[in-house]
Motif scaffolding. Structure first.
Motif, PDB file in Angstrom:
ATOM      1  N   GLN A  20       0.822  -1.211   0.000  1.00 23.65           N
ATOM      2  CA  GLN A  20       0.000   0.000   0.000  1.00 23.65           C
ATOM      3  C   GLN A  20       0.859   1.266   0.000  1.00 23.65           C
ATOM      4  OE1 GLN A  20      -3.340  -0.294  -0.332  1.00 23.65           O
ATOM      5  NE2 GLN A  20      -2.849  -2.489  -0.458  1.00 23.65           N
ATOM      6  N   GLU A  21       2.104   1.148   0.460  1.00 24.11           N
ATOM      7  CA  GLU A  21       2.945   2.334   0.643  1.00 24.11           C
ATOM      8  C   GLU A  21       3.912   2.583  -0.512  1.00 24.11           C
ATOM      9  OE1 GLU A  21       4.864   1.521   4.333  1.00 24.11           O
ATOM     10  OE2 GLU A  21       3.100   1.944   5.557  1.00 24.11           O
ATOM     11  N   VAL A  22       4.452   1.501  -1.094  1.00 26.52           N
ATOM     12  CA  VAL A  22       5.467   1.636  -2.146  1.00 26.52           C
ATOM     13  C   VAL A  22       5.196   0.607  -3.240  1.00 26.52           C
ATOM     14  CG1 VAL A  22       7.267   2.461  -0.570  1.00 26.52           C
ATOM     15  CG2 VAL A  22       7.018   0.012  -0.976  1.00 26.52           C
ATOM     16  N   CYS A  23       6.020   0.635  -4.285  1.00 29.05           N
ATOM     17  CA  CYS A  23       5.945  -0.414  -5.304  1.00 29.05           C
ATOM     18  C   CYS A  23       6.599  -1.668  -4.728  1.00 29.05           C
ATOM     19  CB  CYS A  23       6.679   0.013  -6.574  1.00 29.05           C
ATOM     20  SG  CYS A  23       5.940   1.420  -7.409  1.00 29.05           S
ATOM     21  N   LEU A  24       5.835  -2.738  -4.600  1.00 26.44           N
ATOM     22  CA  LEU A  24       6.340  -3.979  -4.013  1.00 26.44           C
ATOM     23  C   LEU A  24       6.408  -5.049  -5.104  1.00 26.44           C
ATOM     24  CD1 LEU A  24       7.153  -5.746  -1.589  1.00 26.44           C
ATOM     25  CD2 LEU A  24       4.709  -6.175  -1.200  1.00 26.44           C
ATOM     26  N   TYR A  25       7.583  -5.614  -5.280  1.00 28.54           N
ATOM     27  CA  TYR A  25       7.791  -6.655  -6.290  1.00 28.54           C
ATOM     28  C   TYR A  25       8.166  -7.962  -5.596  1.00 28.54           C
ATOM     29  CZ  TYR A  25       7.927  -2.784  -9.599  1.00 28.54           C
ATOM     30  OH  TYR A  25       7.606  -1.675 -10.337  1.00 28.54           O
ATOM     31  N   ALA A  26       7.755  -9.074  -6.204  1.00 25.51           N
ATOM     32  CA  ALA A  26       8.043 -10.388  -5.632  1.00 25.51           C
ATOM     33  C   ALA A  26       7.919 -11.445  -6.724  1.00 25.51           C
ATOM     34  CB  ALA A  26       7.074 -10.681  -4.491  1.00 25.51           C
ATOM     35  N   PRO A  27       8.449 -12.642  -6.485  1.00 26.33           N
ATOM     36  CA  PRO A  27       8.258 -13.726  -7.461  1.00 26.33           C
ATOM     37  C   PRO A  27       6.799 -14.164  -7.464  1.00 26.33           C
ATOM     38  CG  PRO A  27      10.091 -14.186  -5.960  1.00 26.33           C
ATOM     39  CD  PRO A  27       9.331 -13.040  -5.383  1.00 26.33           C
ATOM     40  N   ASP A  30       3.714 -17.716 -13.121  1.00 32.75           N
ATOM     41  CA  ASP A  30       3.074 -17.394 -14.398  1.00 32.75           C
ATOM     42  C   ASP A  30       3.357 -18.519 -15.377  1.00 32.75           C
ATOM     43  OD1 ASP A  30       5.638 -17.077 -15.332  1.00 32.75           O
ATOM     44  OD2 ASP A  30       5.531 -14.911 -15.543  1.00 32.75           O
ATOM     45  N   ARG A  31       2.951 -18.344 -16.628  1.00 33.42           N
ATOM     46  CA  ARG A  31       3.071 -19.438 -17.589  1.00 33.42           C
ATOM     47  C   ARG A  31       4.515 -19.760 -17.939  1.00 33.42           C
ATOM     48  NH1 ARG A  31       0.733 -16.505 -23.055  1.00 33.42           N
ATOM     49  NH2 ARG A  31       2.271 -14.825 -23.167  1.00 33.42           N
ATOM     50  N   THR A  32       5.446 -18.858 -17.635  1.00 33.53           N
ATOM     51  CA  THR A  32       6.854 -19.129 -17.933  1.00 33.53           C
ATOM     52  C   THR A  32       7.571 -19.792 -16.756  1.00 33.53           C
ATOM     53  OG1 THR A  32       7.675 -17.000 -17.081  1.00 33.53           O
ATOM     54  CG2 THR A  32       6.907 -17.048 -19.367  1.00 33.53           C
ATOM     55  N   GLY A  33       6.890 -19.882 -15.607  1.00 33.29           N
ATOM     56  CA  GLY A  33       7.531 -20.433 -14.411  1.00 33.29           C
ATOM     57  C   GLY A  33       7.297 -19.490 -13.259  1.00 33.29           C
ATOM     58  N   THR A  34       8.368 -18.876 -12.753  1.00 35.44           N
ATOM     59  CA  THR A  34       8.259 -17.885 -11.690  1.00 35.44           C
ATOM     60  C   THR A  34       8.977 -16.619 -12.127  1.00 35.44           C
ATOM     61  OG1 THR A  34       8.286 -19.666 -10.054  1.00 35.44           O
ATOM     62  CG2 THR A  34       8.663 -17.443  -9.241  1.00 35.44           C
ATOM     63  N   SER A  35       8.249 -15.521 -12.146  1.00 36.43           N
ATOM     64  CA  SER A  35       8.813 -14.268 -12.640  1.00 36.43           C
ATOM     65  C   SER A  35       8.569 -13.143 -11.645  1.00 36.43           C
ATOM     66  CB  SER A  35       8.181 -13.888 -13.982  1.00 36.43           C
ATOM     67  OG  SER A  35       8.395 -14.898 -14.929  1.00 36.43           O
ATOM     68  N   TRP A  36       9.307 -12.061 -11.810  1.00 29.56           N
ATOM     69  CA  TRP A  36       9.131 -10.890 -10.963  1.00 29.56           C
ATOM     70  C   TRP A  36       7.915 -10.088 -11.417  1.00 29.56           C
ATOM     71  CZ3 TRP A  36      11.746 -10.849  -6.661  1.00 29.56           C
ATOM     72  CH2 TRP A  36      12.975 -11.507  -6.603  1.00 29.56           C
ATOM     73  N   ALA A  37       7.119  -9.625 -10.461  1.00 27.34           N
ATOM     74  CA  ALA A  37       5.948  -8.824 -10.802  1.00 27.34           C
ATOM     75  C   ALA A  37       5.602  -7.913  -9.634  1.00 27.34           C
ATOM     76  CB  ALA A  37       4.754  -9.726 -11.128  1.00 27.34           C
ATOM     77  N   ASP A  43      -0.487 -12.735  -0.555  1.00 32.86           N
ATOM     78  CA  ASP A  43      -0.774 -14.090  -1.034  1.00 32.86           C
ATOM     79  C   ASP A  43      -0.475 -14.274  -2.523  1.00 32.86           C
ATOM     80  OD1 ASP A  43      -2.834 -12.692  -2.176  1.00 32.86           O
ATOM     81  OD2 ASP A  43      -4.442 -13.681  -1.057  1.00 32.86           O
ATOM     82  N   GLU A  44       0.005 -13.233  -3.193  1.00 27.48           N
ATOM     83  CA  GLU A  44       0.416 -13.379  -4.589  1.00 27.48           C
ATOM     84  C   GLU A  44       1.845 -13.922  -4.700  1.00 27.48           C
ATOM     85  OE1 GLU A  44      -0.546  -9.938  -7.159  1.00 27.48           O
ATOM     86  OE2 GLU A  44      -1.578  -9.128  -5.417  1.00 27.48           O
ATOM     87  N   VAL A  45       2.584 -13.892  -3.615  1.00 27.70           N
ATOM     88  CA  VAL A  45       3.992 -14.300  -3.638  1.00 27.70           C
ATOM     89  C   VAL A  45       4.117 -15.806  -3.845  1.00 27.70           C
ATOM     90  CG1 VAL A  45       6.134 -14.428  -2.317  1.00 27.70           C
ATOM     91  CG2 VAL A  45       4.654 -12.410  -2.122  1.00 27.70           C
ATOM     92  N   CYS A  46       5.072 -16.209  -4.674  1.00 31.90           N
ATOM     93  CA  CYS A  46       5.361 -17.628  -4.887  1.00 31.90           C
ATOM     94  C   CYS A  46       6.860 -17.865  -4.677  1.00 31.90           C
ATOM     95  CB  CYS A  46       4.961 -18.060  -6.299  1.00 31.90           C
ATOM     96  SG  CYS A  46       5.367 -19.780  -6.640  1.00 31.90           S
ATOM     97  N   LEU A  47       7.177 -18.587  -3.622  1.00 36.21           N
ATOM     98  CA  LEU A  47       8.583 -18.882  -3.328  1.00 36.21           C
ATOM     99  C   LEU A  47       8.888 -20.371  -3.493  1.00 36.21           C
ATOM    100  CD1 LEU A  47       9.085 -16.682  -0.124  1.00 36.21           C
ATOM    101  CD2 LEU A  47       9.933 -16.215  -2.435  1.00 36.21           C
ATOM    102  N   GLU A  48       8.018 -21.070  -4.225  1.00 36.29           N
ATOM    103  CA  GLU A  48       8.201 -22.517  -4.368  1.00 36.29           C
ATOM    104  C   GLU A  48       9.405 -22.858  -5.235  1.00 36.29           C
ATOM    105  OE1 GLU A  48       4.548 -24.065  -5.822  1.00 36.29           O
ATOM    106  OE2 GLU A  48       3.387 -23.410  -4.087  1.00 36.29           O
ATOM    107  N   ALA A  49       9.638 -22.059  -6.281  1.00 37.66           N
ATOM    108  CA  ALA A  49      10.764 -22.334  -7.174  1.00 37.66           C
ATOM    109  C   ALA A  49      12.076 -21.955  -6.495  1.00 37.66           C
ATOM    110  CB  ALA A  49      10.604 -21.558  -8.471  1.00 37.66           C
ATOM    111  N   VAL A  50      13.139 -22.634  -6.879  1.00 37.81           N
ATOM    112  CA  VAL A  50      14.454 -22.287  -6.325  1.00 37.81           C
ATOM    113  C   VAL A  50      14.807 -20.852  -6.687  1.00 37.81           C
ATOM    114  CG1 VAL A  50      16.927 -22.804  -6.424  1.00 37.81           C
ATOM    115  CG2 VAL A  50      15.259 -24.666  -6.296  1.00 37.81           C
ATOM    116  N   ASN A  51      14.458 -20.451  -7.929  1.00 38.74           N
ATOM    117  CA  ASN A  51      14.750 -19.078  -8.333  1.00 38.74           C
ATOM    118  C   ASN A  51      13.819 -18.663  -9.473  1.00 38.74           C
ATOM    119  OD1 ASN A  51      16.030 -16.621  -8.160  1.00 38.74           O
ATOM    120  ND2 ASN A  51      18.091 -17.482  -8.314  1.00 38.74           N
TER     121      ASN A  51
END
Length: 334
Positions: A20-27, A30-37, A43-51
């Protein structure tokens, strides 16, 4: 700075607040695997992939960045300063890549204001690796699955809780109100580190490699190694430390901007001079340049090997080139 403990609920609340305060990015998945967004909820965060598929270097060194705009009279206008941003879930190898880029572009006599401004406006919250991929070798080039270099805050997943280790004042500010970690938490984190590091057996004597490389400049090993390389540049674009760029002026509907865009030393045109002469016209010389840059040139220029062992170049290479095997062959060359 004291290590602290944060529960999963508290972490979710922290991320929701930051979104709510700043631009927050996390893995995110998506259809390519795990990407930054950019995310708006924890609850949008996905840390299941190694990277993530792509490295995090774009947060301080964007793929395409406007350096200048020009008004209708042709006068240059400085772009708006970058916004505050928080990057959550960055792995230690990617954070180390950002540390290299910042050092390469803003220290040792260099004063790139764009990289400097973005790093100052960015808070990096890392999550230690609790497992590795077969292509990971961070430990082999001086990193660690729990490394904190380049981060502001490192989190170590201990199950229901996470160990929060502040690295900078930015990180300390985020967790200052949390309780201090106890001995059992520190012991659990140390045991996890030992377990994960045991999964990485490769070690590279980077000091010895640095000594060898100048003497191998004219070696035939480069022709042999470059035979399968298709010069697609995937290894460089997905590398957390590769830093080649081009500067172009683009005019759209009468408005002109000057942009910096990623480039690759593996492309033929990259090294062509204005005179037309190209000192790296053949594939072998470009392949040699990449390895020399990783393990010799950047050590001379910035004091760091510019390979962080993330393994993305191995995963993405359409020709199956493995930089670990390349290093082995270079060390065996005479």
């Amino acid at each position: 700075m004291k290590p602290r403990i944060i529960t999963r609920k508290q972490l979710s609340e922290l991320l929701d607040r930051l979104a709510q305060e700043v631009c927050l990015y996390a893995p995110v998945r998506d259809r390519t695997g795990t990407s930054w967004a950019k995310i708006s909820r924890a609850d949008e965060v996905c840390l299941e992939a190694v990277n993530t598929v792509e490295p995090a270097k774009g947060f301080v060194f964007p793929r395409c960045e406007v350096l200048l705009r020009f008004d209708p009279q042709g006068n240059p206008v400085e772009p708006e300063p970058p916004p505050e941003q928080v990057v959550f879930g960055i792995r230690p190898c990617d954070a180390r890549g950002i540390a290299f880029l910042v050092k390469f572009y803003t220290q040792e006599g260099r004063t790139d204001p764009y990289v400097k401004a973005r790093r100052q406006k960015t808070t990096l919250i890392g999550v230690a690796c609790s497992r590795t991929a077969p292509t990971c070798f961070c430990l082999g080039v001086g990193g660690s699955p729990q490394g904190s270099e380049g981060l502001d805050l490192l989190l170590v997943d201990l199950g229901d809780e996470l160990l929060a280790e502040p690295v900078t004042d930015k990180g300390e500010k985020l967790v200052a109100d949390l309780p201090a970690a106890g001995e059992k938490h520190l012991t659990a984190a140390a045991e996890q580190k030992k377990k994960v590091e045991a999964e990485i057996s490769l070690r590279i004597d980077t000091g010895r490699l640095r000594e060898l490389l100048p003497g191998l400049y004219e070696s035939g090993v480069w022709q042999a190694l470059a035979l399968t390389c298709v010069n697609c540049g995937a290894c460089t674009f997905l590398c957390p430390t590769c830093h080649c760029f081009d500067v172009t002026d683009e005019t759209i509907r009468g408005r002109t901007v000057r942009c910096r865009v990623w480039d690759s030393c593996q492309f033929t045109l990259y090294s062509r001079h204005a005179s037309g002469h190209n000192p790296r016209l053949d594939p072998a010389s470009r392949y040699r340049n990449r390895i020399m840059d990783k393990f010799y040139y950047t050590v001379e220029q910035a004091g760091m090997v510019s390979c962080v062992g993330c393994g993305r170049c191995i995963i993405s290479c359409p020709a199956g080139i493995d930089i670990r095997q390349t290093v082995r062959k270079v060390q065996d060359a005479k």
